[in-house]
Design a protein around this motif. Structure first.
Motif, PDB file in Angstrom:
ATOM      1  N   ALA A 614      -1.647  -6.832  -4.496  1.00 18.49           N
ATOM      2  CA  ALA A 614      -1.170  -6.183  -3.284  1.00 18.49           C
ATOM      3  C   ALA A 614       0.334  -6.031  -3.375  1.00 18.49           C
ATOM      4  N   ALA A 615       0.838  -5.013  -2.694  1.00 18.98           N
ATOM      5  CA  ALA A 615       2.275  -4.779  -2.626  1.00 18.98           C
ATOM      6  C   ALA A 615       2.599  -4.211  -1.257  1.00 18.98           C
ATOM      7  N   VAL A 616       3.721  -4.688  -0.670  1.00 17.54           N
ATOM      8  CA  VAL A 616       4.136  -4.205   0.641  1.00 17.54           C
ATOM      9  C   VAL A 616       5.653  -4.155   0.655  1.00 17.54           C
ATOM     10  N   LEU A 617       6.183  -3.027   1.173  1.00 18.51           N
ATOM     11  CA  LEU A 617       7.628  -2.797   1.178  1.00 18.51           C
ATOM     12  C   LEU A 617       8.038  -2.348   2.565  1.00 18.51           C
ATOM     13  N   HIS A 621      15.847  -4.103   8.331  1.00 19.57           N
ATOM     14  CA  HIS A 621      16.517  -4.022   9.632  1.00 19.57           C
ATOM     15  C   HIS A 621      15.590  -3.489  10.728  1.00 19.57           C
ATOM     16  N   THR A 622      14.803  -2.477  10.408  1.00 15.12           N
ATOM     17  CA  THR A 622      13.943  -1.856  11.431  1.00 15.12           C
ATOM     18  C   THR A 622      12.522  -2.403  11.433  1.00 15.12           C
ATOM     19  N   GLY A 623      12.099  -3.014  10.335  1.00 11.39           N
ATOM     20  CA  GLY A 623      10.731  -3.500  10.235  1.00 11.39           C
ATOM     21  C   GLY A 623       9.731  -2.426   9.878  1.00 11.39           C
ATOM     22  N   GLU A 624      10.187  -1.212   9.592  1.00 13.23           N
ATOM     23  CA  GLU A 624       9.276  -0.127   9.209  1.00 13.23           C
ATOM     24  C   GLU A 624       8.668  -0.409   7.846  1.00 13.23           C
ATOM     25  N   ILE A 625       7.346  -0.325   7.776  1.00  6.32           N
ATOM     26  CA  ILE A 625       6.641  -0.546   6.512  1.00  6.32           C
ATOM     27  C   ILE A 625       6.457   0.795   5.825  1.00  6.32           C
ATOM     28  N   LEU A 626       7.013   0.895   4.617  1.00  7.57           N
ATOM     29  CA  LEU A 626       6.936   2.145   3.861  1.00  7.57           C
ATOM     30  C   LEU A 626       5.790   2.143   2.858  1.00  7.57           C
ATOM     31  N   VAL A 627       5.412   0.949   2.412  1.00  3.46           N
ATOM     32  CA  VAL A 627       4.338   0.816   1.422  1.00  3.46           C
ATOM     33  C   VAL A 627       3.439  -0.333   1.861  1.00  3.46           C
ATOM     34  N   LEU A 628       2.142  -0.099   1.803  1.00  8.97           N
ATOM     35  CA  LEU A 628       1.169  -1.174   2.015  1.00  8.97           C
ATOM     36  C   LEU A 628      -0.014  -0.858   1.114  1.00  8.97           C
ATOM     37  N   ALA A 629       0.035  -1.430  -0.107  1.00  8.29           N
ATOM     38  CA  ALA A 629      -0.934  -1.095  -1.150  1.00  8.29           C
ATOM     39  C   ALA A 629      -1.804  -2.292  -1.480  1.00  8.29           C
ATOM     40  N   SER A 630      -3.059  -2.014  -1.824  1.00  8.47           N
ATOM     41  CA  SER A 630      -4.019  -3.065  -2.168  1.00  8.47           C
ATOM     42  C   SER A 630      -4.952  -2.532  -3.235  1.00  8.47           C
ATOM     43  N   THR A 631      -5.205  -3.351  -4.251  1.00  8.94           N
ATOM     44  CA  THR A 631      -6.140  -2.957  -5.311  1.00  8.94           C
ATOM     45  C   THR A 631      -7.099  -4.107  -5.611  1.00  8.94           C
ATOM     46  N   PRO A 632      -8.350  -3.744  -5.994  1.00  5.68           N
ATOM     47  CA  PRO A 632      -8.865  -2.374  -6.076  1.00  5.68           C
ATOM     48  C   PRO A 632      -9.019  -1.760  -4.681  1.00  5.68           C
ATOM     49  N   THR A 633      -9.001  -0.455  -4.624  1.00  2.00           N
ATOM     50  CA  THR A 633      -9.103   0.245  -3.348  1.00  2.00           C
ATOM     51  C   THR A 633     -10.285   1.200  -3.396  1.00  2.00           C
ATOM     52  N   TYR A 634     -10.323   2.144  -2.481  1.00  2.00           N
ATOM     53  CA  TYR A 634     -11.449   3.075  -2.375  1.00  2.00           C
ATOM     54  C   TYR A 634     -10.928   4.442  -1.962  1.00  2.00           C
TER      55      TYR A 634
END
Length: 900
Positions: A614-617, A621-634
């Motif tokens: 998994a990866a999350v970015l 400062h704002t808390g905005e999530i630009l990436v929320l990735a998980s593998t394996p996925t569908y």
């Protein structure tokens, strides 16, 4: 006879000469009800023309329906007004309204049968007028009762050898000639119902007198023997053909007429008790009857799935109708097999609702009331019994079919009088109405004979009144049963996965779009010519965030969290909802903008491909999530087709590892512990040696790499667990728990997606294990994103979120930051993190997740002095020692370059 013929002729002649005066003397209610019926038919046809429910229903069909109905009933009413001005003419607009309603329903569900039904209507109204205007008809019917009944029985018996079924399958209950494309068919059991009532009325009229107590038993046999013989013969023939709906109708009508004649409740009770073993025997001996009883008892059983669909779809139609109905032409009544014959009531309720059902039952109740009024006002027992029997036949037949539609009794297969398609039934019922009109017209009473030595029987006026109460109670039971499915259990039925109405309604909902921060479409729809909608996902890589929306398997991700907004159900007033439901308008869904960056999300999924991780970015400062990735996925476009595979795959592609993937934190907890010690001003020299090993579940666990020094920075860089285990032993479990709680590692983090935390048993751990990240504490990458963002945001924890702007109908997250560390502490902590390429800093650590399960964590910032982005990466059994750090640094680099 001559006297009565002369009076009839004079009456008819006077009517033709002075017909305007005769019309004026008619009750206003008759004309008013007929005008209302005409308006109803015209408005109904116009509504169907606008709704255009099926291409098979053309404007010519509706013109033929309206014109034919007006001409046929207009001429019939005019003729009867002129000839039978003093009869019970209120029956005509009642029956006309019912037949008009039936024609509208037939046009809706089976327009190909409409012209044939109009022909039967013309024949039926012709038969009605002929029977109504035939003088001395009751005398002839009484005289030839045996001949008529035997003829009807012979016709019914002929179906055993010569019977056919126009549909080509099923019970062969018709006689006829296959002329042309369709042929002419007639169902003898329909005619037999009418002849049966005539026979019973004549027989009972002659034997109404109750024998005195001292009379011999032979009198009872003489009275009841032939009666029971004829009833038994009828039932045997019907059971032979397995037309058990008609058999039930005959039997109940027989009991009603017994009560009408003698007023003895014990006759009805005995008859019902006698019918019980017959019903049980029929269930045991007939597979068809057993199947219907089994379906009636439990249509929801999985074993009944391919057999109970007819009654289930009837119940689903009732639930879809609700209180006010779907509207003429706007429902899905054609989903019910044989809807135009056996389930026309369900079709009516679906499109006209419980209100329409009550209106229909009220019309039937008024018809019963007027029919029994004729029975009560007739002076001869035969005519009173005949009128009462015909009325009971109509009322009982209505109850039998409606009760079957609403699961009060097993499905019977009889028609709903005046509404169902079926020429034989149509003709028979209209003829019965003609008989009632004939009996209601003024005429000299014929001579009557009764058995001698008998006590006077009860007054027919009283028994007819009590019979009317019983028939009204039957209709009331159907009203209550309808209310159960349309009001009380409607939500339950609409939520059933097997409900086709739910599927079709869902296919028409135009869900709102989901877009990323740049306006890139992540989820949208396509609409075909029929108005059916298909959900499409142009960026499958966004599946861990966007989720999916399917008919069979529900929703996930933002599709679930923001379902109310995406379906357009937010910010609607009760009046708007009522208007949309009434007009079948599906509200337009709202667009849901996300903080996600589609290009970064694609890159993250590609970097994680082939691994469990998994990866999350996010912006610190704002808390905005630009990436929320998980593998394996569908691929959300193919979830429905691959559901079983996705569900059963051991690697769990449907699991969002960022928000719900719990794992041992291992050495990544070192940042948390150092931050706590720095904040408290108690960070001393680390205990040596740094490279000492710990025993974890029978295995040894040491530094990730050999330490290059003896300070905390070296311990952090090499992820050495020993010094931190010593800190845990020194500070104790209570201190550790307070630290974990302060960093929100023991509670689910707030987000627009579902998040979790692990249940823990502190007695099953040690301070050393907890401090080294190998105890009972399990964390998700999202929780560690909070840690990394706090470090990068000068000790303030931002509110992580995925929605770019608040949306009604979506979850509302936190909007404030929380101070965890002093800015100086956060700065000092960042200085302890190892330096990586391009000025990035980060903490790389490993953990033991179980037998042969190594976890590699990385939390990083894009720079030390003024960080903007933070990343968390987790890999399971990585193939490259520093793979998590490489992925995290690449994502930080892409994020920084995308905003420059």
């Amino acid at each position: 006879m001559k006297s009565r013929n002369k009076q009839a002729a004079l009456r008819n002649t006077s009517s033709w000469r002075h017909w305007p005066a005769a019309v004026c003397r008619l009750p206003v209610a008759t004309w008013l009800l007929f005008c209302l019926a005409a308006l109803f038919v015209i408005a109904g046809a116009a509504t169907l023309g606008v709704a255009a429910p099926t291409p098979a229903l053309t404007g010519w069909h509706l013109i033929a329906l309206t014109g034919s109905w007006l001409v046929i009933w207009g001429l019939g009413l005019e003729l009867l007004h002129l000839q039978l001005a003093q009869s019970e003419l209120l029956l005509i607009p009642l029956v006309a309204l019912l037949t008009g309603w039936g024609l509208l329903l037939l046009a809706r569900v089976a327009p190909s049968f409409l012209l044939r039904q109009l022909l039967w209507l013309a024949l039926g109204v012709g038969a009605l007028c002929t029977v109504a205007l035939t003088s001395q008809l009751s005398r002839w019917l009484r005289r030839y009762r045996y001949t008529l009944l035997v003829s009807g029985l012979l016709l019914l018996a002929a179906t055993i050898a010569f019977g056919v079924n126009p549909s080509g399958y099923g019970a062969r209950l018709w006689l006829g000639l296959p002329l042309g494309q369709h042929g002419i068919y007639f169902q003898p059991s329909e005619l037999l119902k009418l002849l049966f009532v005539i026979y019973l009325a004549a027989y009972l009229a002659e034997r109404r007198a109750v024998p005195a107590p001292g009379e011999s038993r032979q009198l009872w046999l003489a009275v009841l023997g032939p009666l029971l013989l004829m009833v038994s013969l009828s039932l045997v023939l019907l059971a032979w053909q397995e037309d058990l709906g008609a058999a039930l109708l005959f039997y109940l009508t027989f009991l009603a007429m017994l009560y009408l004649a003698w007023g003895e409740s014990k006759h009805v009770l005995a008859g019902l008790l006698f019918f019980t073993p017959l019903a049980v025997g029929g269930t045991l001996l007939s597979a068809r009857v057993a199947l219907r009883v089994s379906i009636w008892l439990d249509p929801w059983a999985p074993a009944q799935a391919d057999r109970a669909y007819q009654i289930l779809r009837s119940l689903f139609a009732l639930a879809a109708g609700g209180l006010l109905g779907e509207g003429p032409g706007l429902g899905y009544p054609t989903l019910i097999p044989a809807v135009h014959t056996d389930f026309v009531y369900a079709a009516l309720v679906e499109e006209y609702g419980a209100v329409g059902a009550v209106a229909l039952l009220a019309l039937l109740a008024l018809l019963i009331q007027r029919g029994l009024h004729i029975a009560q006002t007739n002076k001869t027992p035969f005519e009173a019994l005949l009128a009462g029997g015909l009325t009971a036949l109509m009322g009982i037949q209505s109850w039998v079919i409606i009760a079957g539609n609403i699961k009060l009794i097993p499905i019977t297969g009889v028609t709903l009088p005046f509404l169902s398609y079926g020429g034989s039934s149509f003709l028979t019922m209209l003829t019965a109405v003609g008989l009632l009109l004939n009996l209601s017209a003024p005429h000299p009473p014929p001579l009557t004979l009764t058995l001698s030595h008998a006590a006077p029987p009860p007054a027919l006026r009283c028994t007819a009144g009590r019979l009317g109460h019983a028939l009204l109670l039957l209709l009331l039971s159907t009203a209550l049963g309808t209310g159960v499915w349309t009001i009380i259990r409607t939500t339950e039925l609409q939520a059933q996965a097997s409900n086709p109405h739910r599927v079709l309604d869902e296919l028409r909902i135009q869900r709102g779009n989901i877009i990323d921060r740049q306006g890139t479409l992540l989820a949208g729809i396509t609409v075909d010519e029929s108005g059916f909608v298909e959900r499409r996902y142009p960026v499958p890589a966004a599946a861990p965030v966007v989720g999916y929306a399917t008919l069979d398997y529900g929703t996930a991700g933002i599709e679930r969290s923001c379902d109310t907004a995406l379906r357009g159900l937010a910010q609607r007033s009760p009046w708007q909802r009522a208007g949309d439901d009434l007009l079948h308008r599906f509200p337009a869904g709202l667009t849901v903008p996300l903080t996600l960056d589609a290009s970064l999300q694609k890159a993250a999924q590609e970097l994680l491909a082939g691994q469990l991780g998994a990866a999350v970015l996010a912006n610190v400062h704002t808390g905005e999530i630009l990436v929320l990735a998980s593998t394996p996925t569908y691929n959300p476009n193919t979830v429905a087709e691959r559901w079983e595979t996705l569900r059963d795959t051991p690697t769990a592609p449907l699991l969002n590892r960022v928000t719900q993937g719990l794992a041992q934190p291992g050495g990544i907890l070192e940042t948390v512990l150092l931050g706590a010690l720095l904040e408290e001003g108690r960070l001393s020299t680390p205990p040596l040696p740094l490279a000492a090993e710990l025993a974890i579940n029978g295995d040894t666990w040491g530094c990730r790499t050999a330490p290059l020094g003896s300070d905390w920075a070296a311990a952090l860089h090499s992820a050495c667990p020993a010094p931190f285990a010593k800190v845990g032993e020194r500070e104790g479990v209570a201190w550790l728990e307070a630290v974990f709680a302060r960093w929100e590692l023991t509670t689910p983090p707030a987000l627009e997606l579902p998040t979790i935390t692990a249940e823990r048993e502190l007695t099953a751990t040690t301070p050393a294990a907890e401090a080294s990240g190998q105890g009972t504490l399990l964390v998700t990458p999202l929780q560690l994103l909070n840690v990394a963002a706090t470090v990068g945001n000068d000790g303030k924890r931002p509110s992580l979120h995925l929605l770019a702007t608040p949306i009604d109908g979506c979850p509302t997250g936190l909007t404030t930051t929380t101070t965890v560390l002093a800015p100086s502490t956060a700065t000092a902590l960042r200085a302890l993190w190892p330096q990586w390429n391009a000025g990035q800093i980060g903490h790389l650590a490993h953990a033991v997740g179980g037998p042969e399960r190594e976890l590699l964590w990385y939390i990083g910032l894009d720079q030390e002095a003024a960080p903007r982005y933070t990343v968390v990466v987790l890999l399971e059994n990585p193939t490259v020692p520093e793979k998590s750090a490489l992925i995290g640094q690449q994502l930080l680099k892409l994020a920084a370059s995308s905003t420059n």
